[in-house]
Design a protein around this motif. Structure first.
Motif, PDB file in Angstrom:
ATOM      1  N   THR A  18      39.057  31.146  42.175  1.00 11.35           N
ATOM      2  CA  THR A  18      39.434  31.730  43.472  1.00 11.35           C
ATOM      3  C   THR A  18      38.234  32.430  44.102  1.00 11.35           C
ATOM      4  O   THR A  18      37.899  32.190  45.270  1.00 11.35           O
ATOM      5  N   ASP A  37      31.273  39.744  38.907  1.00 15.63           N
ATOM      6  CA  ASP A  37      32.230  39.481  37.829  1.00 15.63           C
ATOM      7  C   ASP A  37      31.928  40.388  36.645  1.00 15.63           C
ATOM      8  O   ASP A  37      30.769  40.542  36.244  1.00 15.63           O
ATOM      9  N   ARG A  44      33.181  33.012  30.146  1.00 14.94           N
ATOM     10  CA  ARG A  44      34.206  32.214  30.837  1.00 14.94           C
ATOM     11  C   ARG A  44      34.309  30.834  30.201  1.00 14.94           C
ATOM     12  O   ARG A  44      35.397  30.318  29.989  1.00 14.94           O
ATOM     13  N   GLN A 110      39.071  23.044  33.646  1.00 18.89           N
ATOM     14  CA  GLN A 110      38.693  24.098  34.598  1.00 18.89           C
ATOM     15  C   GLN A 110      37.192  24.410  34.581  1.00 18.89           C
ATOM     16  O   GLN A 110      36.597  24.613  35.641  1.00 18.89           O
ATOM     17  N   ASP A 281      45.161  34.598  40.932  1.00 23.36           N
ATOM     18  CA  ASP A 281      46.035  35.211  39.922  1.00 23.36           C
ATOM     19  C   ASP A 281      46.177  36.721  40.111  1.00 23.36           C
ATOM     20  O   ASP A 281      47.114  37.316  39.592  1.00 23.36           O
ATOM     21  N   LEU A 294      45.902  27.791  39.609  1.00 26.76           N
ATOM     22  CA  LEU A 294      44.546  27.595  40.120  1.00 26.76           C
ATOM     23  C   LEU A 294      44.577  26.955  41.512  1.00 26.76           C
ATOM     24  O   LEU A 294      43.818  27.334  42.408  1.00 26.76           O
TER      25      LEU A 294
END
Ligand code: FAD
Length: 548
Positions: A18, A37, A44, A110, A281, A294
């Motif tokens: 996102t 982040d 990740r 992903q 989310d 997603l």
């Protein structure tokens, strides 16, 4: 220690799909961005496979970033979804009928999607947003990074911090929830007599097994438990669960990832608190059965990006930002309802033999009908989503528009120099498209007045609104306003457009409004809701007597 201070238009918190999409959209539309982040890129990737399903609408919306083609090549295109309840196949949802350049669900891990999006992003990894202060003119944030704290002054902030983000609660935004469910998933090889290449869902009273084939021969196997005792996240645990649910023998081997995920659905009551917005989310969490999280998050990001950028650049008023909650909260609520009803039905089937016996044959018959197939196709593609019922769209209709809020399909047209020009190619450039339908059948004075009006629009909005005349046949030389030809009448047919209609297509490919010929005098007012003209240009002067 000196504290670094950074100024920016928008602070994006979280570099998941996102946040990455939002940052790319903001930059594409001319806003400055700080994307932070709390974790690192390696963490990740180490988290594992995550989502695997990309919907057609998501791929359409990623088109302008130049990544959709690459993703489609790297992923597996599943053109059908087989639903198998009990020992035999209940239905096959055929996706190749979908009205899109992507008539399939794309099965792709992903991390591969994030990798593609990262090419367009500049992330401050290991920077956690710890304090967020919303004041009248902007948002102040303190980021804790490896080199010490960084202060960010932004005009707006967007929380894309995922399901564990606590920022909404800290700002007093409430949420409503749903029923917790547990899914255990694994990326494995599967041997057995299942339909290769399609997505298969086996449903039984004890649970659901989903098979999603990757391009390289591995398969994402997900087990949604309905017994209250989910399988162990091990190959043996998965094998036992699959044996108990699938009606045919399936042998799992060669695991490269296994994970257990507990999801409690949740939807924030407001997607905005002052100058802070919520997306992905951080704003919603759905039952995993429909693979929506997603996809809906990326669509939030695309919806919000251009609006924030234009407001920051002084090209639109703050009221445009109200449409974000109106449009995307509605979409989130719809997705939550769809996932919850599917989940609810499966649970009822699992506890009640009566429901099972009743719904089994009825479902089989229903799922064979074109209408229900189309409904499922819409769910698995998100192509049917529209913003017709939002206050903005309703107000446009009350003020004379024939339609507002629909997704505009990717129709084929022609222009000088390009005999096969797709509408989405035109939309891949930032800004709005204003299309005026005209033909030789229309009186000459009307055609001239329309061309005149469009020349004024072009000047008044300085490239942000790009007017095009759409003629039915024959390509005249481009004048002050570019001309498109509706070679196969796709535009007129699919958008039910008539001579004299004026259509504003938003940067995200939805219809701002469609004005009939008689309402052309309303164009300046309606345009004003989307974009502000710069002060030095005169107001538009449509010739009511000619156009109206
Ligand atoms: C097994 C599994 C399968 C799934 N399958 C599908 C599927 O098929 N289809 C689908 O659509 N969805 C699926 N999902 C859901 C999907 O993975 C999520 O919806 C998606 O990752 C959400 O993306 P996001 O960017 O909103 O949040 P996230 O991916 O959670 O990213 C949030 C980021 O924000 C950062 N962050 C948090 N707080 C802060 C802070 N204060 N400061 C700075 N950074 C912060 C975090 O470090 C994180 O990197 C699946 C999920 C799982 C677990």
């Amino acid at each position: 220690m000196a504290i670094d201070t950074v100024g920016t238009d928008v602070l994006v918190i979280g570099a998941g799909p996102t946040g990455l999409t939002l940052a790319a959209e903001l930059r594409r539309h001319g806003a400055s961005v700080v994307l932070a982040d709390a974790g690192g890129r390696a963490e990740r990737v180490a988290r594992g496979s995550g989502a695997v399903v990309l919907h057609a609408r998501t791929l359409e919306l990623l088109g302008p970033h130049g990544v959709a083609g690459e993703l489609a090549r790297r992923g597996h295109r599943a053109h059908a979804v087989h639903l198998v309840a009990g020992p035999r196949r209940t239905a096959s949802i055929e996706l190749h009928r979908l009205d899109t350049a992507h008539p399939y669900v794309l099965v792709l891990p992903q991390p591969a999607l994030e990798e593609a999006l990262l090419d367009h992003a500049d992330v401050r990894w290991h920077h956690r947003v710890e304090e967020l202060t919303d004041h009248a003119t902007g948002v102040g944030a303190v980021l804790q990074g490896p080199g010490g704290p960084v202060t960010v002054h932004a005009r707006y902030a967007v929380d894309c911090g995922g399901a564990d983000s606590v920022l909404a609660a800290g700002l007093g935004v409430t949420a409503r929830g749903g029923t917790t469910s547990v899914a255990v998933s694994a990326d494995v090889r599967v041997d057995g007599d299942f339909a290769a290449g399609v997505v298969t869902a086996y449903s039984a009273p004890t649970g659901v097994v989903l098979l999603l084939p990757y391009r390289d021969g591995h398969v994402r196997v997900s087990v949604l438990d309905l017994t209250g005792t989910p399988p162990e996240p091990t190959l043996t645990g998965m094998q036992e669960a699959v044996d108990a649910i699938a009606p045919i023998p399936l042998r799992l081997s060669d695991p490269r990832w296994i994970g257990r995920h507990e999801t409690t659905p949740r939807l924030l009551d407001h997607y905005r608190a002052g100058r802070v917005f919520f997306a992905g989310d951080a704003a919603h969490r759905f039952a995993p059965i429909a693979g929506l999280g997603l996809n809906v998050g990326i669509q939030d990001a695309v919806n919000l990006g251009w609006k924030l950028a234009y407001v920051c650049r002084g090209l639109a008023s703050d009221s445009l930002l109200h449409t974000y909650h109106a449009e995307r909260h509605g979409a989130g609520a719809k997705a939550m309802r769809a996932a919850e009803s599917l989940n609810g039905l499966l649970r009822k089937q699992s506890v009640s033999p009566l429901v099972r016996n009743l719904t089994g044959p009825v479902m089989r018959r229903l799922l064979a009908t074109e209408t229900v197939q189309d409904r499922f196709g819409t769910l698995f593609s998100q192509l049917g989503l529209h913003y017709r019922q939002t206050p903005f769209s309703r107000s446009h209709r009350e003020h004379g528009a024939r339609a507002a809020g629909d997704r505009v399909p990717d129709v084929l047209t022609a222009s000088i120099g390009d005999p096969d020009l797709r509408l989405y190619e035109l939309l891949s450039r930032p800004g709005y498209l204003l299309i005026g339908c005209t033909s030789q059948a229309q009186p000459r004075a009307e055609r001239e007045a329309l061309a005149d009006l469009f020349a004024q629009v072009r000047e008044a909005y300085d490239g942000l609104v790009r007017p095009h005349l759409l003629v039915a046949e024959g390509l005249p030389a481009d004048g002050a306003v570019p001309v498109l030809v509706d070679t196969r009448r796709q535009f007129r047919t699919r958008l039910r457009a008539q001579d004299g209609d004026l259509l504003l297509i938003r940067p995200d490919g939805y219809l701002g409004f469609q004005l009939p010929r008689a309402g052309a005098g309303l164009l300046p007012n309606l345009l004003g809701a989307w974009v502000v003209t710069h002060a030095t240009t005169p107001a538009l002067t449509p010739t009511h007597s000619v156009l109206g």
